[in-house]
Design a protein around this motif. Structure first.
Motif, PDB file in Angstrom:
ATOM      1  N   UNK A 235      16.481  -2.405 -12.726  1.00 27.50           N
ATOM      2  CA  UNK A 235      16.680  -2.901 -10.879  1.00 27.50           C
ATOM      3  C   UNK A 235      17.525  -4.133 -10.555  1.00 27.50           C
TER       4      UNK A 235
ATOM      5  N   UNK B 295       0.979  -1.181 -11.624  1.00 27.44           N
ATOM      6  CA  UNK B 295       1.264  -0.677 -10.041  1.00 27.44           C
ATOM      7  C   UNK B 295       1.008   0.997 -10.001  1.00 27.44           C
ATOM      8  N   UNK B 296       1.958   1.781 -10.758  1.00 23.68           N
ATOM      9  CA  UNK B 296       1.898   3.012 -10.920  1.00 23.68           C
ATOM     10  C   UNK B 296       0.296   3.522 -11.189  1.00 23.68           C
ATOM     11  N   UNK B 297       0.422   3.051 -12.731  1.00 25.66           N
ATOM     12  CA  UNK B 297      -1.288   3.306 -13.236  1.00 25.66           C
ATOM     13  C   UNK B 297      -2.144   2.682 -13.177  1.00 25.66           C
TER      14      UNK B 297
ATOM     15  N   UNK C 223       0.608  -1.005  -0.289  1.00 22.61           N
ATOM     16  CA  UNK C 223       0.132  -0.040   0.078  1.00 22.61           C
ATOM     17  C   UNK C 223       0.515   1.255  -0.015  1.00 22.61           C
ATOM     18  N   UNK C 224       1.913   1.357   1.008  1.00 23.47           N
ATOM     19  CA  UNK C 224       2.167   2.869   0.726  1.00 23.47           C
ATOM     20  C   UNK C 224       4.214   2.574   0.287  1.00 23.47           C
ATOM     21  N   UNK C 225       4.402   1.137  -0.020  1.00 26.93           N
ATOM     22  CA  UNK C 225       6.158   1.200  -0.538  1.00 26.93           C
ATOM     23  C   UNK C 225       6.477   0.634   0.604  1.00 26.93           C
ATOM     24  N   UNK C 226       8.349   1.263   0.466  1.00 29.11           N
ATOM     25  CA  UNK C 226       9.525   0.898   1.280  1.00 29.11           C
ATOM     26  C   UNK C 226       9.569   2.188   2.370  1.00 29.11           C
ATOM     27  N   UNK C 227       8.941   3.459   1.321  1.00 32.13           N
ATOM     28  CA  UNK C 227       9.419   4.240   2.381  1.00 32.13           C
ATOM     29  C   UNK C 227       7.903   5.175   3.505  1.00 32.13           C
ATOM     30  N   UNK C 228       7.268   4.211   2.494  1.00 30.69           N
ATOM     31  CA  UNK C 228       6.045   4.300   3.744  1.00 30.69           C
ATOM     32  C   UNK C 228       6.105   2.800   5.068  1.00 30.69           C
TER      33      UNK C 228
ATOM     34  N   UNK D 286       9.308  -5.698  -5.578  1.00 30.97           N
ATOM     35  CA  UNK D 286      10.018  -4.270  -5.980  1.00 30.97           C
ATOM     36  C   UNK D 286      10.313  -3.719  -5.179  1.00 30.97           C
ATOM     37  N   UNK D 287      10.060  -2.921  -3.941  1.00 25.85           N
ATOM     38  CA  UNK D 287       9.723  -1.475  -2.876  1.00 25.85           C
ATOM     39  C   UNK D 287      11.219  -1.977  -2.350  1.00 25.85           C
TER      40      UNK D 287
ATOM     41  N   UNK E 170       5.583  -2.468 -12.059  1.00 29.64           N
ATOM     42  CA  UNK E 170       5.821  -1.632 -11.464  1.00 29.64           C
ATOM     43  C   UNK E 170       4.915  -0.382 -12.512  1.00 29.64           C
TER      44      UNK E 170
ATOM     45  N   UNK F 100       4.452   5.116  -4.322  1.00 27.01           N
ATOM     46  CA  UNK F 100       3.423   4.788  -3.278  1.00 27.01           C
ATOM     47  C   UNK F 100       2.777   5.473  -2.509  1.00 27.01           C
TER      48      UNK F 100
END
Lengths: 218, 218
Positions: free
Chosen positions: B179, A182-184, A35-40, A117-118, A179, B124
């Motif tokens: 990647x 998931x992006x669009x 839902x929020x990716x690695x950064x989240x 991917x994340x 990727x 994300x």
DNA sequence: GTCTATACTTGGATAGAC
DNA sequence: GTCTATCCAAGTATAGAC
């Protein structure tokens, strides 16, 4: 390294308790990465989703990165088993493509590859994470190569196709397609691609059974 | 949206000053994304690399995300122009693959695609970023499709190959290869793949010039 | 094993001096 | 336009109560 903390006793005494929250955290880590990716994917965000305290991340896994790796292990194991079972039934390239398409569709819907991917993308931010992630990709490359080898067995293509390189490309393509999808939020292009791949595979089968330079045998 | 802040005056009065730090920040953002990924690309990290104050990120770009998008715009423009010039000289599929391999080798060495990969993966975590990134991928997909169309022009393959889908796959493959290369620092598999692709393209060219079911014309 | 509380660090963003 | 100073939110990690 991933086994520090409490003893890894799946179903030790109670169904909940230690193992329960461990699983809840791993599951929440997967969902948070999707839902929020690695950064989240912070300890707070994951623990919040798991419905437990933030400190338990460090108690059970030592660090956020370790929990994320545990999440990758979980989905990898589940998916790899699923792929193996389905692909084993595929004996021809066309059947292999069909099998791959079916499960990849599942992956796209569920976002399993997103976890990988994340973590690959996030590995640049955390020292040491890259090696751990790379090691966990190896089984997938081996699996892809074995599947290709099996599908090509007996065909003249077997000696012409460097399955090692193709396996690398297949894994890369999976990551890239995930990727973009998931992006669009548009899965259509990826699915259309599998249709094309099936046609090419069918064509290759036909070519493979032809004598070197003669017309089509009927 | 990307043009708030000071007037976009490239080389307005002095060579340094406003435009100078803007460029320094964009350049530093690119380098930081390549080295530390999206999760490590904070305003402080980027400003530190640019040798200026952290507050200037917000003065010039309003937010970190906007600066990151400006960085993506910068490399996209530079790379797209480079690709266009090189690909224009390629008239056949084999030549196209060779051209793509040459520049992709550059990309792998320099890590340009990493900027895109990191922003896709990081999208994300930041609301609204996904759409912006998706819009910036469109030119690449169009470019890939046009290149394919041009390379296939006049060939019977032109009507058989759905260049839209293939372009999507090519972009996805680029992202995935980048990647994997970036993860384990091994560019060999990706480069080997381009060798294979060239052989396939050559084969396709030969097949395309054959009459429907006859032997090879000499 | 789990929670609360807390120390410490980093990051986003703004205000005001220069 | 740039820097310093600052506020506040969020994150990692640990200590100790229960």
């Amino acid at each position: 390294m991933a086994k520090s903390g409490p003893a890894s006793t799946l179903r030790s005494s109670g169904t909940e308790g230690a193992a329960g929250t461990r699983l809840a955290l791993v599951d929440a880590a997967v969902e948070t990465l999707k839902a929020d990716g690695f950064a989240g994917a912070s300890a707070r965000a994951i623990a919040g989703r798991a419905g437990c305290n933030q400190g338990l991340v460090f108690y059970h896994f030592g660090s956020v990165a370790n929990l994320l790796l545990a999440a990758l292990d979980a989905v990898s194991a589940e998916r790899l088993e699923r792929y193996r079972a389905t692909v084993e039934a595929a004996a021809t390239p066309a059947a292999l493509v069909d099998a791959a398409a079916a499960i990849f569709r599942e992956d796209l819907e569920a976002g399993y590859v997103t976890v990988l991917v994340e973590l690959i993308a996030g590995a640049a931010a955390t020292p040491g994470l890259g090696e751990e992630v790379a090691a966990r990709i190896e089984p997938w490359k081996r699996f892809a190569r074995d599947a290709l080898d099996a599908a090509l067995a007996g065909s003249p293509l077997a000696t012409m196709v460097p399955t090692d390189d193709v396996a690398h490309a297949v894994v890369a393509l999976y990551l890239g397609l995930e990727m973009l999808s998931h992006l669009d939020g548009d899965r259509a292009p990826a699915l259309a691609l599998f249709d094309q791949a099936r046609q090419v595979a069918t064509l290759l089968q036909a070519l493979g059974t032809l004598p070197p330079s003669g017309p089509v045998p009927s």
